[in-house]
Motif scaffolding. Sequence first.
Motif, mmCIF file in Angstrom:
data_model
loop_
_atom_site.group_PDB
_atom_site.id
_atom_site.type_symbol
_atom_site.label_atom_id
_atom_site.label_comp_id
_atom_site.label_asym_id
_atom_site.label_seq_id
_atom_site.Cartn_x
_atom_site.Cartn_y
_atom_site.Cartn_z
ATOM 1 N N VAL A 145 0.861 -1.183 0.000
ATOM 2 C CA VAL A 145 0.000 0.000 0.000
ATOM 3 C C VAL A 145 0.897 1.232 0.000
ATOM 4 C CG1 VAL A 145 -1.867 -1.206 1.189
ATOM 5 C CG2 VAL A 145 -0.191 0.112 2.530
ATOM 6 N N ASN A 146 0.318 2.381 -0.282
ATOM 7 C CA ASN A 146 1.111 3.602 -0.428
ATOM 8 C C ASN A 146 1.280 4.387 0.870
ATOM 9 O OD1 ASN A 146 -0.455 2.986 -3.088
ATOM 10 N ND2 ASN A 146 1.336 4.152 -3.741
ATOM 11 N N GLY A 147 0.475 4.079 1.882
ATOM 12 C CA GLY A 147 0.555 4.762 3.164
ATOM 13 C C GLY A 147 -0.475 4.185 4.107
ATOM 14 N N VAL A 148 -0.356 4.491 5.400
ATOM 15 C CA VAL A 148 -1.234 3.877 6.402
ATOM 16 C C VAL A 148 -1.811 4.933 7.336
ATOM 17 C CG1 VAL A 148 -1.394 2.236 8.314
ATOM 18 C CG2 VAL A 148 0.075 1.723 6.355
ATOM 19 N N VAL A 149 -3.107 4.812 7.592
ATOM 20 C CA VAL A 149 -3.793 5.582 8.624
ATOM 21 C C VAL A 149 -4.167 4.591 9.730
ATOM 22 C CG1 VAL A 149 -5.832 6.948 9.187
ATOM 23 C CG2 VAL A 149 -4.673 7.279 6.996
ATOM 24 N N LEU A 194 6.921 2.294 5.145
ATOM 25 C CA LEU A 194 5.596 2.866 4.927
ATOM 26 C C LEU A 194 5.332 4.016 5.899
ATOM 27 C CD1 LEU A 194 2.984 0.012 4.327
ATOM 28 C CD2 LEU A 194 3.620 1.856 2.777
ATOM 29 N N PRO A 195 4.976 5.205 5.410
ATOM 30 C CA PRO A 195 4.550 6.280 6.298
ATOM 31 C C PRO A 195 3.261 5.906 7.020
ATOM 32 C CG PRO A 195 5.093 7.124 4.126
ATOM 33 C CD PRO A 195 5.039 5.633 4.002
ATOM 34 N N MET A 196 3.159 6.293 8.287
ATOM 35 C CA MET A 196 1.993 5.959 9.109
ATOM 36 C C MET A 196 1.583 7.179 9.922
ATOM 37 S SD MET A 196 1.737 3.571 12.465
ATOM 38 C CE MET A 196 2.062 5.017 13.470
ATOM 39 N N ILE A 197 0.304 7.492 9.909
ATOM 40 C CA ILE A 197 -0.237 8.552 10.765
ATOM 41 C C ILE A 197 -1.307 7.936 11.649
ATOM 42 C CG2 ILE A 197 -1.358 10.802 10.886
ATOM 43 C CD1 ILE A 197 -0.394 11.396 8.086
ATOM 44 N N SER A 198 -1.102 7.977 12.960
ATOM 45 C CA SER A 198 -2.134 7.486 13.871
ATOM 46 C C SER A 198 -3.077 8.624 14.220
ATOM 47 C CB SER A 198 -1.537 6.922 15.157
ATOM 48 O OG SER A 198 -2.594 6.580 16.053
ATOM 49 N N PRO A 199 -4.389 8.369 14.123
ATOM 50 C CA PRO A 199 -5.355 9.402 14.462
ATOM 51 C C PRO A 199 -5.718 9.410 15.944
ATOM 52 C CG PRO A 199 -6.494 7.480 13.651
ATOM 53 C CD PRO A 199 -5.028 7.152 13.595
ATOM 54 N N SER A 200 -5.216 8.424 16.710
ATOM 55 C CA SER A 200 -5.781 8.266 18.058
ATOM 56 C C SER A 200 -4.870 7.615 19.085
ATOM 57 C CB SER A 200 -7.077 7.446 17.963
ATOM 58 O OG SER A 200 -6.868 6.249 17.220
ATOM 59 N N ALA A 201 -3.723 7.078 18.700
ATOM 60 C CA ALA A 201 -2.830 6.441 19.668
ATOM 61 C C ALA A 201 -2.090 7.526 20.443
ATOM 62 C CB ALA A 201 -1.841 5.524 18.962
ATOM 63 N N THR A 202 -2.303 7.610 21.754
ATOM 64 C CA THR A 202 -1.832 8.765 22.515
ATOM 65 C C THR A 202 -0.650 8.480 23.441
ATOM 66 O OG1 THR A 202 -3.605 8.291 24.111
ATOM 67 C CG2 THR A 202 -4.031 10.006 22.463
ATOM 68 N N ASN A 203 -0.206 7.216 23.553
ATOM 69 C CA ASN A 203 0.929 6.936 24.435
ATOM 70 C C ASN A 203 2.166 7.683 23.932
ATOM 71 O OD1 ASN A 203 3.340 5.537 25.547
ATOM 72 N ND2 ASN A 203 1.806 4.220 26.482
ATOM 73 N N PRO A 204 2.830 8.471 24.785
ATOM 74 C CA PRO A 204 3.981 9.271 24.344
ATOM 75 C C PRO A 204 5.118 8.448 23.741
ATOM 76 C CG PRO A 204 3.212 10.027 26.487
ATOM 77 C CD PRO A 204 2.460 8.756 26.185
ATOM 78 N N GLU A 205 5.207 7.157 24.085
ATOM 79 C CA GLU A 205 6.304 6.317 23.588
ATOM 80 C C GLU A 205 6.353 6.269 22.064
ATOM 81 O OE1 GLU A 205 7.794 1.653 23.666
ATOM 82 O OE2 GLU A 205 6.254 2.297 25.081
ATOM 83 N N LYS A 239 11.218 7.770 11.533
ATOM 84 C CA LYS A 239 11.087 9.075 10.894
ATOM 85 C C LYS A 239 9.766 9.285 10.173
ATOM 86 C CE LYS A 239 16.024 9.990 10.345
ATOM 87 N NZ LYS A 239 17.125 10.318 9.402
ATOM 88 N N GLN A 240 9.033 8.208 9.884
ATOM 89 C CA GLN A 240 7.790 8.366 9.133
ATOM 90 C C GLN A 240 6.577 7.911 9.942
ATOM 91 O OE1 GLN A 240 7.806 7.563 4.916
ATOM 92 N NE2 GLN A 240 10.035 7.564 4.870
ATOM 93 N N VAL A 241 6.647 8.123 11.256
ATOM 94 C CA VAL A 241 5.524 7.827 12.158
ATOM 95 C C VAL A 241 5.041 9.150 12.745
ATOM 96 C CG1 VAL A 241 4.860 6.765 14.345
ATOM 97 C CG2 VAL A 241 6.231 5.484 12.701
#
Length: 389
Positions: free
Chosen positions: A110-114, A134-145, A152-154
Amino acid sequence: MTQNPTLSKLLPLSALLALGLSSLQAQAQTAVPTVVPTVVRIGHVGPVSGPQAHYGRDNENGARMAVEELNAQGLSIGGKKVKFELVAEDDAADPKQGTAAAQKLCDAKVNGVVGHLNSGTTIPAAKVYNQCGLPMISPSATNPELTTLGYKQVFRLLANDNALGAGLAKHAAHTLKLKKVAIIDDRTAYGKGVADVFAKTAKELGLEVVSQQYTNDKAVDFMAILTAIKNKKPDGIFFGGMDPQAGPMLRQMQNLGLTKAYVFGGDGICTDKLMELSSGAKTLGNVVCAVGGASLDKLPAGQAWRAKYEARFPKQFQVYSPYTYDATMVLVDAMKRANSTDPKVYGPKLVEAAYQGVTAKVMFEPNGELKNPAMTLYTYKDGKKVALN
């Protein structure tokens, strides 16, 4: 072109010319090749089975809305017509299933992950995405770790638990003037993380933590824990976990007569579904919960977006769908700025984002955290979730 002699005698010259032109046009039309768009696949992962399925469906809906709107725009990237497809996977809020889903998206190229939704699934999945580029953007994972791992692409699209837990502790101490609090967490990366921040900040502000209890993210019976807490007479109880546990907990608090204690929690309990899960318990009115973003109703485009969502997915809204919508748009914005859908090419452009989304002006810190994240406190009044700030 050879004309039929008999036809030539019967038709006037103008008709013959028209017939010839029509024939040439038909040939020209059939000669034009059909442009086949390049398929750009956006992966989405969340729990669409199990007790947290309402969160996962809501998240997936937001990403799907974005994909549908992008396709309606008829975009070209790098000179090529593109068509977007959503590749949706289920992680059931389970870390093992989450890493398996991540590997599946890597293998599918896939080209990217949400995603993912939960910190407990997002953190191990991030390692998989990092390994396959793969670049990944989390919309809701809030743990600071998540953003301390060096990937670099999280990226994260909302405030982390440091902001949520601390904000709730400050509200308890400064606004509500509480003296004693108890803490329960579900031992997940999310629940423990936000509870630890609340406990640390509460102590720093002079609050006494009279009891610290533990459960799990599958439990439904909290009577023993709540009975132990009741004997300590806290002014408030913080719960680090999700709404499938918070709902029954509110009912059981009412049954035990714990009707005056405030109930604090992060975005995991701050859902419309909590009203249903608590079955009308009066203790719902004692809830103060935090979400890492501005109230949708108070955002310039928020109400219009919510109306579109409700028309497309009636009665499914929970919390994070505007963030998955924005995350999808931010990925594609980076592709447009890079003139490429190749993760290796557009990925480095994500950290330069300056995208005006529904939830915020999306800009990232070098470590992938959202710049200047907002936080909203909510409570429940007359069967509705309402913002306190």
